[in-house]
Scaffold this motif. Structure first.
Motif, mmCIF file in Angstrom:
data_model
loop_
_atom_site.group_PDB
_atom_site.id
_atom_site.type_symbol
_atom_site.label_atom_id
_atom_site.label_comp_id
_atom_site.label_asym_id
_atom_site.label_seq_id
_atom_site.Cartn_x
_atom_site.Cartn_y
_atom_site.Cartn_z
ATOM 1 N N GLY A 92 0.802 -1.604 -0.155
ATOM 2 C CA GLY A 92 0.002 0.050 0.119
ATOM 3 C C GLY A 92 0.741 1.419 0.192
ATOM 4 N N ASP A 93 0.134 2.445 -0.214
ATOM 5 C CA ASP A 93 1.253 3.654 -0.448
ATOM 6 C C ASP A 93 1.699 4.006 0.796
ATOM 7 O OD1 ASP A 93 0.415 4.291 -2.894
ATOM 8 O OD2 ASP A 93 -1.899 5.329 -2.498
ATOM 9 N N ARG A 117 -4.022 -7.334 4.573
ATOM 10 C CA ARG A 117 -5.808 -7.422 3.808
ATOM 11 C C ARG A 117 -5.999 -8.355 2.590
ATOM 12 N NH1 ARG A 117 -9.051 -3.770 7.141
ATOM 13 N NH2 ARG A 117 -7.826 -2.456 8.393
ATOM 14 N N ASP A 118 -7.116 -8.906 2.516
ATOM 15 C CA ASP A 118 -7.252 -9.445 1.493
ATOM 16 C C ASP A 118 -8.267 -9.640 0.375
ATOM 17 O OD1 ASP A 118 -9.524 -9.235 2.165
ATOM 18 O OD2 ASP A 118 -10.738 -10.707 2.691
ATOM 19 N N ARG A 119 -8.094 -9.723 -0.698
ATOM 20 C CA ARG A 119 -8.755 -9.246 -2.278
ATOM 21 C C ARG A 119 -9.832 -8.579 -1.528
ATOM 22 N NH1 ARG A 119 -9.741 -14.797 -5.107
ATOM 23 N NH2 ARG A 119 -9.198 -15.510 -3.260
ATOM 24 N N ARG A 120 -10.892 -8.701 -0.722
ATOM 25 C CA ARG A 120 -12.238 -8.072 -0.668
ATOM 26 C C ARG A 120 -11.604 -6.645 0.569
ATOM 27 N NH1 ARG A 120 -17.222 -12.354 0.335
ATOM 28 N NH2 ARG A 120 -16.374 -13.420 -1.231
ATOM 29 N N ALA A 124 -6.150 -9.753 6.900
ATOM 30 C CA ALA A 124 -6.152 -10.804 6.739
ATOM 31 C C ALA A 124 -4.884 -11.074 8.024
ATOM 32 C CB ALA A 124 -5.330 -11.554 5.728
ATOM 33 N N PHE A 125 -5.386 -11.624 9.042
ATOM 34 C CA PHE A 125 -4.843 -10.810 11.063
ATOM 35 C C PHE A 125 -4.241 -12.639 11.502
ATOM 36 C CE2 PHE A 125 -4.631 -10.052 15.608
ATOM 37 C CZ PHE A 125 -3.551 -9.649 15.870
ATOM 38 N N ARG A 126 -3.028 -12.821 11.572
ATOM 39 C CA ARG A 126 -3.255 -14.181 12.692
ATOM 40 C C ARG A 126 -3.008 -13.870 13.794
ATOM 41 N NH1 ARG A 126 0.949 -17.526 10.281
ATOM 42 N NH2 ARG A 126 -0.593 -18.798 11.844
ATOM 43 N N ARG A 127 -4.151 -14.815 14.016
ATOM 44 C CA ARG A 127 -4.669 -15.640 15.783
ATOM 45 C C ARG A 127 -3.815 -16.192 16.727
ATOM 46 N NH1 ARG A 127 -9.328 -13.143 13.121
ATOM 47 N NH2 ARG A 127 -10.038 -11.014 14.763
ATOM 48 N N ARG A 128 -3.997 -17.580 15.570
ATOM 49 C CA ARG A 128 -3.665 -18.450 16.389
ATOM 50 C C ARG A 128 -2.538 -19.337 15.331
ATOM 51 N NH1 ARG A 128 -9.395 -21.076 16.123
ATOM 52 N NH2 ARG A 128 -9.820 -18.675 17.097
ATOM 53 N N SER A 129 -2.408 -21.042 15.927
ATOM 54 C CA SER A 129 -0.963 -20.946 15.649
ATOM 55 C C SER A 129 -0.794 -22.480 16.560
ATOM 56 C CB SER A 129 0.716 -20.602 15.217
ATOM 57 O OG SER A 129 1.436 -21.737 14.753
ATOM 58 N N VAL A 200 -0.359 -0.899 4.874
ATOM 59 C CA VAL A 200 -1.169 -1.965 4.525
ATOM 60 C C VAL A 200 0.074 -2.639 3.123
ATOM 61 C CG1 VAL A 200 -3.567 -1.982 3.419
ATOM 62 C CG2 VAL A 200 -2.875 0.035 4.846
ATOM 63 N N VAL A 201 -0.259 -4.002 3.815
ATOM 64 C CA VAL A 201 -0.424 -4.886 2.459
ATOM 65 C C VAL A 201 -1.630 -5.861 2.286
ATOM 66 C CG1 VAL A 201 1.122 -6.580 1.904
ATOM 67 C CG2 VAL A 201 2.286 -5.466 3.559
ATOM 68 N N HIS A 202 -1.563 -5.689 0.499
ATOM 69 C CA HIS A 202 -2.838 -5.956 0.378
ATOM 70 C C HIS A 202 -2.368 -7.808 -0.467
ATOM 71 C CE1 HIS A 202 -5.120 -2.797 -0.129
ATOM 72 N NE2 HIS A 202 -3.915 -1.784 -0.181
ATOM 73 N N HIS A 203 -3.202 -8.798 -0.059
ATOM 74 C CA HIS A 203 -2.729 -9.791 -0.578
ATOM 75 C C HIS A 203 -4.137 -10.844 -1.616
ATOM 76 C CE1 HIS A 203 -0.934 -14.659 0.966
ATOM 77 N NE2 HIS A 203 -0.926 -13.748 -0.125
ATOM 78 N N ALA A 204 -3.503 -11.293 -2.375
ATOM 79 C CA ALA A 204 -4.389 -12.280 -2.632
ATOM 80 C C ALA A 204 -3.891 -13.306 -2.655
ATOM 81 C CB ALA A 204 -4.281 -11.823 -4.688
ATOM 82 N N GLU A 205 -4.769 -13.711 -1.426
ATOM 83 C CA GLU A 205 -3.905 -15.464 -0.543
ATOM 84 C C GLU A 205 -4.353 -16.528 -2.106
ATOM 85 O OE1 GLU A 205 -4.540 -17.502 3.623
ATOM 86 O OE2 GLU A 205 -5.682 -15.881 3.086
#
Length: 293
Positions: A92-93, A117-120, A124-129, A200-205
């Motif tokens: 992102g900018d 952020r996802d395509r929408r 896209a936050f990682r909560r668990r592993s 911000v990073v946009h990710h088309a997962e």
């Protein structure tokens, strides 16, 4: 204050020319980019795109796996900061400038997590592993401000080179999957993992390489193996049995039996787990493929 020239971006490509051009175009001028090509079949097109954006390409004759390729890319150059960025992600900018400012303001941090952020446009936050006890999982909504978090997001990892080198980089015994969680836990022993809300990073997962039934089966096999290996490495209880239980539960789901592709994927996940019983899941390639994903 660090500048953009202090950053090196490392991305791993395998048949990624459908998306990597947009990623390269999102990188500001003055940032070094290293593309590690894991034996793609579209290598000529990749080089054309790389030349257009003044990126360096390192070609592996065989697929070395994600973590190993990241380590290869990071070893080229000596920039103070590394950004491991998926080929299907876009900056992102002002993202890199914001990450640099966060790193300067919090030098004790071990690594930084952009706001992926996802395509929408959703977080896209990682909560668990599986590598963490439940008590360490993030609860509630994604953060709306800078804060410490339990995990990195493997699609975009910003880390001071000194910290990355201090933990030995990615674990090359993990061919695919769980390598970002493993890196998270090792870096967290050195300092906080910091979420940076305005970077911000946009990710088309899932679009970083060709999506075929064969690649889905291959990835699922490695996911099973890496789950057994990584959970054992980080002391989680009953790594083999807990992984086996998860695989059988997924295979028993009605969803797995309404789709031949999903059923094949779940069976491959189970086979990967079973194969790890003899060797602990360390880095082997799928026996029915060339090792390409």
């Amino acid at each position: 204050m660090p500048t953009l020239s202090d950053i090196q971006i490392v991305t791993v490509a395998y048949n990624s020319t459908g998306v990597i051009g947009d990623m390269l175009a999102s990188v500001p001028n003055g940032v070094k980019i290293v593309i590690v090509d894991n034996a793609s079949t579209d290598a000529d097109t990749l080089r054309t795109l790389a030349d257009r954006h003044e990126a360096q390409v390192v070609t592996n004759p065989v697929n070395r796996g994600f973590g190993a390729a990241c380590n290869i890319g990071s070893a080229i150059g000596n920039s103070p900061y590394l950004l491991f960025l998926n080929p299907d992600a876009q900056l992102g900018d002002g993202c890199l400038q914001t990450l640099l400012a966060a790193a300067a303001a919090l030098p004790e941090a071990a690594a930084f997590v952009p706001n992926v952020r996802d395509r929408r446009g959703r977080p896209a936050f990682r909560r668990r592993s599986n590598l963490l006890p439940r008590s360490s999982w993030w609860t509630g909504s994604p953060p709306d401000a800078d804060t410490d978090v339990p995990l990195l997001n493997g699609s975009a990892v910003f880390v001071p080179r000194a910290r990355f080198d201090a933990v030995g980089g990615f674990d090359t015994d993990i061919f695919l999957y769980h390598e970002d969680d493993d890196l998270s836990l090792r870096l967290a022993a050195l300092g906080p993992l910091r979420f940076v809300h305005n970077a911000v990073v946009h990710h088309a997962e899932g679009h970083g390489n060709a999506r075929t039934p064969a690649s889905a089966v291959f990835k699922a096999w490695h996911m099973g193996r890496s789950r057994v290996y990584a959970t054992a490495k980080h002391g989680r209880p009953a790594p083999f049995l807990s992984s086996l239980k998860a695989a059988l539960a997924q295979l028993a789901s009605p969803l797995a039996w309404t789709s031949k592709r999903k059923r094949a994927k779940q069976m491959s996940f189970l086979r990967g787990i079973l194969s790890a019983r003899s060797d602990g899941g360390r880095g082997a390639r799928h026996p029915d493929s060339s090792g390409k994903v």
